[in-house]
Scaffold this motif. Structure first.
Motif, short mmCIF file in Angstrom:
data_model
loop_
_atom_site.label_atom_id
_atom_site.label_comp_id
_atom_site.label_asym_id
_atom_site.label_seq_id
_atom_site.Cartn_x
_atom_site.Cartn_y
_atom_site.Cartn_z
N UNK A 81 0.81 -1.22 0.00
CA UNK A 81 0.00 0.00 0.00
C UNK A 81 0.84 1.27 0.00
N UNK A 82 2.00 1.21 0.65
CA UNK A 82 2.78 2.44 0.86
C UNK A 82 4.17 2.39 0.24
N UNK A 83 4.44 1.38 -0.56
CA UNK A 83 5.68 1.34 -1.31
C UNK A 83 6.89 0.89 -0.52
N UNK A 84 6.70 0.33 0.67
CA UNK A 84 7.82 -0.14 1.46
C UNK A 84 7.56 0.06 2.93
N UNK A 85 8.61 -0.11 3.72
CA UNK A 85 8.51 0.03 5.17
C UNK A 85 9.86 0.51 5.70
N UNK A 86 9.81 1.51 6.59
CA UNK A 86 11.04 2.08 7.14
C UNK A 86 11.26 1.73 8.61
N UNK A 87 10.17 1.65 9.39
CA UNK A 87 10.29 1.44 10.83
C UNK A 87 9.22 0.49 11.33
N UNK A 88 9.58 -0.29 12.34
CA UNK A 88 8.65 -1.16 13.02
C UNK A 88 8.70 -0.87 14.51
N UNK A 89 7.55 -0.55 15.10
CA UNK A 89 7.45 -0.36 16.55
C UNK A 89 6.61 -1.50 17.11
#
Length: 247
Positions: A81-89
């Motif tokens: 949906x958002x083209x990737x992932x930068x951070x996981x909390x």
């Protein structure tokens, strides 16, 4: 001295987003410009949720993060949906206690390890490939690292009376954090925060006679989590950071 963050064009996945701390982390990321994927088994229309899913830049994903197929589905949907992932909390977690080991049933043990440790393990496992690739919303993260921040606990540092399985599950979060940091050095940073008693409505109801002024506001913990995802801690990985103030 004021501190501000700019996570514009970044994508953050927050588990346990419907709880007091999870919703505070979602708000903090959104206020800093991030696109927030707020994930929880508790939907925003549930009376127990603290999440405002109508807030700009917050997108809710319903899923049970103790179920690997659900975790894989949600993480893939977020990345698509958002083209990737930068951070996981990894915020999903809970507390149970009040009985010694010989009086603690196996269901309570399993529940605590599922919610506190298994969710962190599964979310990290399926998020790591996307965090290595980086670059949500088309951002260029060349030279930067993705980041995972998980929630351990001050009480995980030692044994104690009445809540051994809880302490053990949170100690597991610390150890998995160190392992993820070691295995992904130079690509993804992994750190943990260690709260004591967080100032939430549930804790106030459970402990009405406690000194609530010494408890830590979820928003303050959320700010530390943002610090650990930011460039300000680019050389920090494998750490367990105290966030318990005077609590």
């Amino acid at each position: 001295m004021s501190v501000s963050f700019d996570f514009s064009d970044d994508v953050a996945l927050v588990t346990g987003a419907s709880g007091a701390l999870g919703s505070a982390v979602c708000r903090a990321f959104a206020d800093a410009g991030a696109t927030v994927a707020a994930a929880d088994v508790v939907a925003p229309d549930d009376e127990d949720t603290a999440l405002d899913a109508d807030r700009e830049r917050i997108h809710f994903y319903e899923g049970d993060f103790t179920d690997e197929s659900d975790v894989e589905r949600v993480v893939s949907e977020v990345a698509d949906d958002h083209g990737g992932l930068d951070y996981l909390a990894n915020i999903a977690g809970t507390w149970r206690g009040g009985t010694p080991i010989e009086e603690t049933d196996a269901e309570t043990f399993d529940f605590l390890f599922d919610v506190n440790l298994k969710t962190m393990f599964l979310a990290s496992k399926h998020a790591l490939p996307h965090l290595r690739d980086g670059g949500g919303n088309g951002s260029d993260r060349e030279g930067e690292q993705g980041a995972i921040v998980s929630v351990s606990a001050r009480s995980s540092l030692e044994g104690g009376e009445g809540d051994g399985p809880y302490r053990a599950s949170k100690a597991g979060v610390r150890l998995l954090t160190e392992t993820i940091a070691e295995e992904n050095a130079g690509e993804v940073r992994a750190n943990a925060v260690m709260p004591s008693v967080i100032d939430t409505p549930a804790n106030r109801e459970m402990m009405p006679d406690a000194d609530h002024d010494k408890w830590v506001d979820p928003a303050d913990i959320a700010e530390t989590i943002l610090v650990l995802c930011s460039d300000a801690t680019s050389v920090t990985s494998g750490a367990a950071v105290p966030v318990y103030g005077e609590a």
